[in-house]
Design a protein around this motif. Structure first.
Motif, PDB file in Angstrom:
ATOM      1  N   ALA A 520      86.410  79.765 -38.535  1.00 54.68           N
ATOM      2  CA  ALA A 520      87.619  80.790 -38.332  1.00 54.68           C
ATOM      3  C   ALA A 520      87.498  81.596 -39.444  1.00 54.68           C
ATOM      4  CB  ALA A 520      88.366  80.256 -37.590  1.00 54.68           C
ATOM      5  N   PHE A 521      87.940  80.500 -40.343  1.00 59.71           N
ATOM      6  CA  PHE A 521      87.644  80.969 -41.483  1.00 59.71           C
ATOM      7  C   PHE A 521      86.944  82.173 -42.185  1.00 59.71           C
ATOM      8  CE2 PHE A 521      89.533  76.619 -41.041  1.00 59.71           C
ATOM      9  CZ  PHE A 521      91.846  76.931 -41.775  1.00 59.71           C
ATOM     10  N   LYS A 522      87.641  83.163 -42.775  1.00 59.95           N
ATOM     11  CA  LYS A 522      86.362  84.316 -43.851  1.00 59.95           C
ATOM     12  C   LYS A 522      86.305  84.094 -45.041  1.00 59.95           C
ATOM     13  CE  LYS A 522      85.731  84.639 -40.050  1.00 59.95           C
ATOM     14  NZ  LYS A 522      84.471  84.665 -39.190  1.00 59.95           N
ATOM     15  N   GLU A 523      85.773  84.910 -45.579  1.00 57.14           N
ATOM     16  CA  GLU A 523      85.294  84.550 -46.591  1.00 57.14           C
ATOM     17  C   GLU A 523      85.865  85.506 -47.665  1.00 57.14           C
ATOM     18  OE1 GLU A 523      81.541  85.949 -50.111  1.00 57.14           O
ATOM     19  OE2 GLU A 523      81.564  85.778 -47.823  1.00 57.14           O
ATOM     20  N   PHE A 524      86.528  85.199 -48.444  1.00 63.78           N
ATOM     21  CA  PHE A 524      88.002  85.315 -49.029  1.00 63.78           C
ATOM     22  C   PHE A 524      86.858  87.154 -50.559  1.00 63.78           C
ATOM     23  CE2 PHE A 524      90.561  86.823 -52.754  1.00 63.78           C
ATOM     24  CZ  PHE A 524      92.009  85.390 -53.072  1.00 63.78           C
ATOM     25  N   GLY A 525      87.580  87.768 -50.482  1.00 65.61           N
ATOM     26  CA  GLY A 525      87.142  89.180 -51.285  1.00 65.61           C
ATOM     27  C   GLY A 525      86.464  89.675 -50.874  1.00 65.61           C
ATOM     28  N   TYR A 526      85.679  89.228 -49.377  1.00 67.70           N
ATOM     29  CA  TYR A 526      84.730  89.687 -48.623  1.00 67.70           C
ATOM     30  C   TYR A 526      85.114  90.661 -47.482  1.00 67.70           C
ATOM     31  CZ  TYR A 526      80.049  90.778 -45.852  1.00 67.70           C
ATOM     32  OH  TYR A 526      79.567  91.677 -45.667  1.00 67.70           O
ATOM     33  N   ALA A 527      85.721  89.601 -46.461  1.00 72.07           N
ATOM     34  CA  ALA A 527      86.885  89.678 -45.146  1.00 72.07           C
ATOM     35  C   ALA A 527      87.923  90.568 -46.196  1.00 72.07           C
ATOM     36  CB  ALA A 527      87.166  88.486 -44.673  1.00 72.07           C
ATOM     37  N   PHE A 528      88.920  89.951 -46.226  1.00 67.85           N
ATOM     38  CA  PHE A 528      89.855  89.992 -47.501  1.00 67.85           C
ATOM     39  C   PHE A 528      90.525  90.173 -48.620  1.00 67.85           C
ATOM     40  CE2 PHE A 528      89.846  85.209 -46.572  1.00 67.85           C
ATOM     41  CZ  PHE A 528      90.660  85.152 -47.097  1.00 67.85           C
ATOM     42  N   THR A 529      91.444  90.389 -49.113  1.00 63.91           N
ATOM     43  CA  THR A 529      91.730  90.056 -50.247  1.00 63.91           C
ATOM     44  C   THR A 529      92.951  90.150 -50.875  1.00 63.91           C
ATOM     45  OG1 THR A 529      91.037  90.487 -52.473  1.00 63.91           O
ATOM     46  CG2 THR A 529      90.710  92.018 -51.239  1.00 63.91           C
ATOM     47  N   PRO A 530      93.558  89.477 -51.440  1.00 64.65           N
ATOM     48  CA  PRO A 530      95.280  89.965 -51.364  1.00 64.65           C
ATOM     49  C   PRO A 530      95.492  90.537 -52.861  1.00 64.65           C
ATOM     50  CG  PRO A 530      94.664  87.765 -52.273  1.00 64.65           C
ATOM     51  CD  PRO A 530      93.817  88.149 -51.634  1.00 64.65           C
ATOM     52  N   SER A 531      96.450  91.447 -52.547  1.00 62.05           N
ATOM     53  CA  SER A 531      96.532  92.471 -53.717  1.00 62.05           C
ATOM     54  C   SER A 531      98.008  92.521 -54.389  1.00 62.05           C
ATOM     55  CB  SER A 531      96.804  93.822 -53.186  1.00 62.05           C
ATOM     56  OG  SER A 531      96.678  94.811 -54.453  1.00 62.05           O
ATOM     57  N   TYR A 532      98.710  91.555 -55.117  1.00 58.09           N
ATOM     58  CA  TYR A 532     100.091  90.720 -55.724  1.00 58.09           C
ATOM     59  C   TYR A 532     100.318  92.326 -56.024  1.00 58.09           C
ATOM     60  CZ  TYR A 532      97.925  85.897 -54.174  1.00 58.09           C
ATOM     61  OH  TYR A 532      97.461  85.435 -53.968  1.00 58.09           O
ATOM     62  N   ASP A 533      99.776  93.214 -56.737  1.00 58.25           N
ATOM     63  CA  ASP A 533     100.739  94.486 -57.182  1.00 58.25           C
ATOM     64  C   ASP A 533     100.574  95.209 -56.613  1.00 58.25           C
ATOM     65  OD1 ASP A 533      99.604  93.122 -59.906  1.00 58.25           O
ATOM     66  OD2 ASP A 533      97.742  94.359 -60.306  1.00 58.25           O
ATOM     67  N   THR A 534     100.458  95.358 -55.528  1.00 62.46           N
ATOM     68  CA  THR A 534     100.305  96.979 -54.790  1.00 62.46           C
ATOM     69  C   THR A 534     101.105  95.978 -53.184  1.00 62.46           C
ATOM     70  OG1 THR A 534      98.445  96.524 -53.814  1.00 62.46           O
ATOM     71  CG2 THR A 534      98.623  97.881 -55.853  1.00 62.46           C
ATOM     72  N   ASN A 535     101.357  94.123 -53.484  1.00 62.46           N
ATOM     73  CA  ASN A 535     102.054  94.333 -52.098  1.00 62.46           C
ATOM     74  C   ASN A 535     101.212  94.430 -50.847  1.00 62.46           C
ATOM     75  OD1 ASN A 535     104.555  92.449 -53.839  1.00 62.46           O
ATOM     76  ND2 ASN A 535     104.659  95.115 -53.771  1.00 62.46           N
ATOM     77  N   GLU A 536     100.015  93.969 -50.959  1.00 66.85           N
ATOM     78  CA  GLU A 536      99.920  94.389 -49.636  1.00 66.85           C
ATOM     79  C   GLU A 536      98.306  92.994 -49.665  1.00 66.85           C
ATOM     80  OE1 GLU A 536      97.936  97.486 -49.373  1.00 66.85           O
ATOM     81  OE2 GLU A 536      96.982  97.531 -50.975  1.00 66.85           O
ATOM     82  N   ILE A 537      98.349  92.925 -48.485  1.00 65.31           N
ATOM     83  CA  ILE A 537      96.764  92.389 -48.537  1.00 65.31           C
ATOM     84  C   ILE A 537      95.394  93.108 -47.422  1.00 65.31           C
ATOM     85  CG2 ILE A 537      95.711  90.240 -46.921  1.00 65.31           C
ATOM     86  CD1 ILE A 537      98.531  88.563 -46.747  1.00 65.31           C
ATOM     87  N   LYS A 538      94.523  93.679 -47.921  1.00 70.80           N
ATOM     88  CA  LYS A 538      93.088  94.175 -47.454  1.00 70.80           C
ATOM     89  C   LYS A 538      92.501  93.088 -46.530  1.00 70.80           C
ATOM     90  CE  LYS A 538      94.078  96.855 -51.859  1.00 70.80           C
ATOM     91  NZ  LYS A 538      93.020  97.548 -52.776  1.00 70.80           N
TER      92      LYS A 538
END
Length: 580
Positions: A520-538
């Motif tokens: 269930a746990f996806k790969e950080f930086g490959y499936a998703f990544t946070p962007s603290y500067d732009t206030n979003e989770i990609k």
């Protein structure tokens, strides 16, 4: 006393010398006959006798000039790194490195069969970088690098063609460098494999690798001059630390019966931790056990039997995406334990750096904490802690916060905040290895009301680098509803001072969504990544490429302990996101 004439004295001297020589030879032979752990390991390097284990230890520590001469484009800058300069090599030596591994991809610089002539200009360039490195006093390793997956891997179906090209390459390399110092060593092939996967090797795979290693060894030794004794580095299959691979390499090295051989493996950590997938956010017992078992196998199979081992590459696979893929404190604990364990097992380390660690124009480290940990690992243990994050929640009564220290034989000597020393007893207490920051102190450093990092507390020890605690004032993160398309979908997020650890994804109808569908746990930086500067989770395209149409429940796990749920619905390329 009877006088002995000059001729008689000479005869007596010669007889005595012969007897001593015969006695020494017989004792040496007897000693060898009593050995059961493989051939005697020795080498003449620079005119002085030196065992291969001593040679390998003199290489400690090492650094890789990655993604440069091994780039598969037409130029060494084609993968984004600047052209190598003499000053860069000087700076590497100035950092305390004793050896440099120069990965080289030869494919696009080789002509057609049957000569497979290497471009003279490129060979000159390789020699220039090698000579700069030797001039700095570095031990130098050169190899065939990405050729392994570009063409060598087809050896199973094009045996004669691959072997001819491989032999032609090494014949030319050996000839060019045969008069260089024996501080230059040759590595036969990087991460050899004979298929597109990284699974277990077959008997046929092991046989092909043995043939490559043996053929290269013969070519180098037959080329004469310093190549007659030049150290040769031979890899396991895929340069992995599996027991089967180590056993097969031991057989090859024993068969060659050459004292100037070194074994090599690579290590990038326990895979879930190395890339932050399957919930592998921490350097936990699973990650530690994988590490210790790998190097116990390498030591027992090779080092303990007189065959030195060089860890030709090490790091974390997540670094290929971003050095922040693994949380900072967990990353530092991993490297601290790894480098100290390598030292214990007498295995030489060579850091893989494709430009993400040491900046090749400013000559600065991207992460000085990491560099300090790596450097200390050659001398002794560094002190770390169970975490480097201390969370204080907004609008809740501040509590004493305790964290376990991994002192590793050292002593805490003090703690500072912004250059000011904290008062033991008032600001913090230490009970054995449990450090407690007092509520009154944490209230004081977070009283600005600002969310996010409010203070950095620097713990100092009698040995090794400092450990930094980041004090974060936070509130529950908020995710917002959003409609978008799969190629650019991002969830608007108020992080509120918190930091994202991982994400789960499951279909509402059952089953795991997205890549790595076994977890269930996806790969950080490959499936998703946070962007603290732009206030979003990609949510990245790689995630949606493997998500079916329908509804998916997401769970975002934050380092504070918060878990926030979010629902997306996919219909073709259209994505609808609904906040819970």
């Amino acid at each position: 006393m009877k006088t002995v004439n000059k001729k008689s004295r000479l005869s007596i001297f010669l007889i005595a010398t012969l007897l001593v020589a015969l006695f020494s030879t017989s004792m040496s032979a007897a000693a060898k006959g009593n050995e059961s752990n493989g051939p005697e390991r020795g080498n003449h390097s620079g005119g002085s006798q030196q065992t291969m284990q001593q040679y390998a230890e003199a290489m400690q520590p090492g650094w890789n000039l990655g993604n440069t001469l091994d780039a598969t484009g037409e130029d060494e800058t084609s993968w984004g790194n600047p052209r190598v300069t003499k000053e860069l090599i000087h700076q590497i030596a100035a950092q305390g490195y004793k050896s440099i591994r120069i990965p080289i991809t030869w494919q696009q610089r080789m002509g057609n069969a049957p000569a497979y002539k290497i471009d003279p200009a490129f060979m000159d360039r390789v020699e220039e970088v090698v000579d700069w490195s030797l001039d700095e006093g570095l031990y130098v390793m050169i190899n065939m690098h990405h050729d392994s997956w570009l063409w060598v891997k087809t050896m199973g179906t094009d045996h004669d063609g691959v072997l001819a090209r491989y032999n032609a390459g090494w014949t030319q390399i050996a000839e060019r460098f045969k008069n260089h110092s024996n501080k230059l060593m040759f590595e036969s092939i990087n991460e050899p494999r004979f298929n597109d996967g990284w699974g277990d090797a077959t008997t046929a795979d092991f046989a092909l690798l043995d043939e490559l290693n043996t053929s290269m060894h013969q070519i180098v030794r037959d080329s004469g001059a310093n190549n007659a004794e030049r150290p040769i580095v031979l890899p396991t299959y895929a340069t992995s630390g599996t027991q089967a691979g180590l056993d097969e390499l031991y057989k090859t090295i024993t068969k060659l019966n050459d004292p100037n051989l070194i074994a090599t493996i690579h290590y990038y950590g326990y895979w879930p931790f190395s890339v932050n997938v399957a919930g592998g956010t921490r350097f936990d017992d699973n990650a530690k056990n994988d590490l210790t078992q790998t190097f116990d196998r390498a030591y027992n199979t090779l080092v303990a039997k007189g065959i030195p081992v060089v860890l030709g590459e090490f790091g974390l696979l997540g670094f290929d995406k971003n050095i922040g893929t693994i949380e900072q404190g967990e990353k530092l604990k991993y490297f601290e334990f790894l480098t100290s364990y390598l030292k214990e097992k007498k295995i030489t380390q060579m850091l893989w750096d494709n430009g993400q660690h040491f900046n090749r124009t400013t000559y600065k480290w991207s992460d000085t904490e990491l560099f300090n940990i790596l450097n200390m690992g050659l001398k002794g243990r560094s002190s770390t802690a169970a975490s480097d994050l201390i969370y204080v929640k907004k609008d809740e009564a501040v509590q004493d916060t305790s964290v376990a220290l991994n002192l590793n034989g050292n002593q805490l000597t003090g703690i500072e905040s912004n250059g000011k020393k904290l008062n033991k007893g008032d600001d913090y207490t230490l009970d054995g290895d449990v450090l407690t920051f007092k509520a009154s102190f944490l209230s004081k450093v977070t009283d600005s009301g600002q969310l996010g990092e409010n203070a950095v507390l620097t713990a100092q020890f009698n040995k090794g680098p400092d450990w930094r605690f980041h004090v974060l004032r936070y509130n529950t993160p908020v995710l917002y509803s959003y409609n978008g398309i799969a190629s650019t979908f991002s969830i608007p997020t108020s992080f509120n001072g918190d930091r994202l650890a991982t994400m789960e994804a499951e279909y509402t109808t059952g089953g795991y969504a997205g890549p790595q569908s076994w977890t269930a746990f996806k790969e950080f930086g490959y499936a998703f990544t946070p962007s603290y500067d732009t206030n979003e989770i990609k949510l990245l395209p790689a995630f949606f490429n493997e998500v079916n149409d329908g509804q998916v429940n997401l769970k975002f796990h934050f380092w504070s302990g918060n878990v926030i749920t979010y629902t997306i619905t996919k219909s073709g390329t259209s994505i609808t996101g609904i906040a819970s």
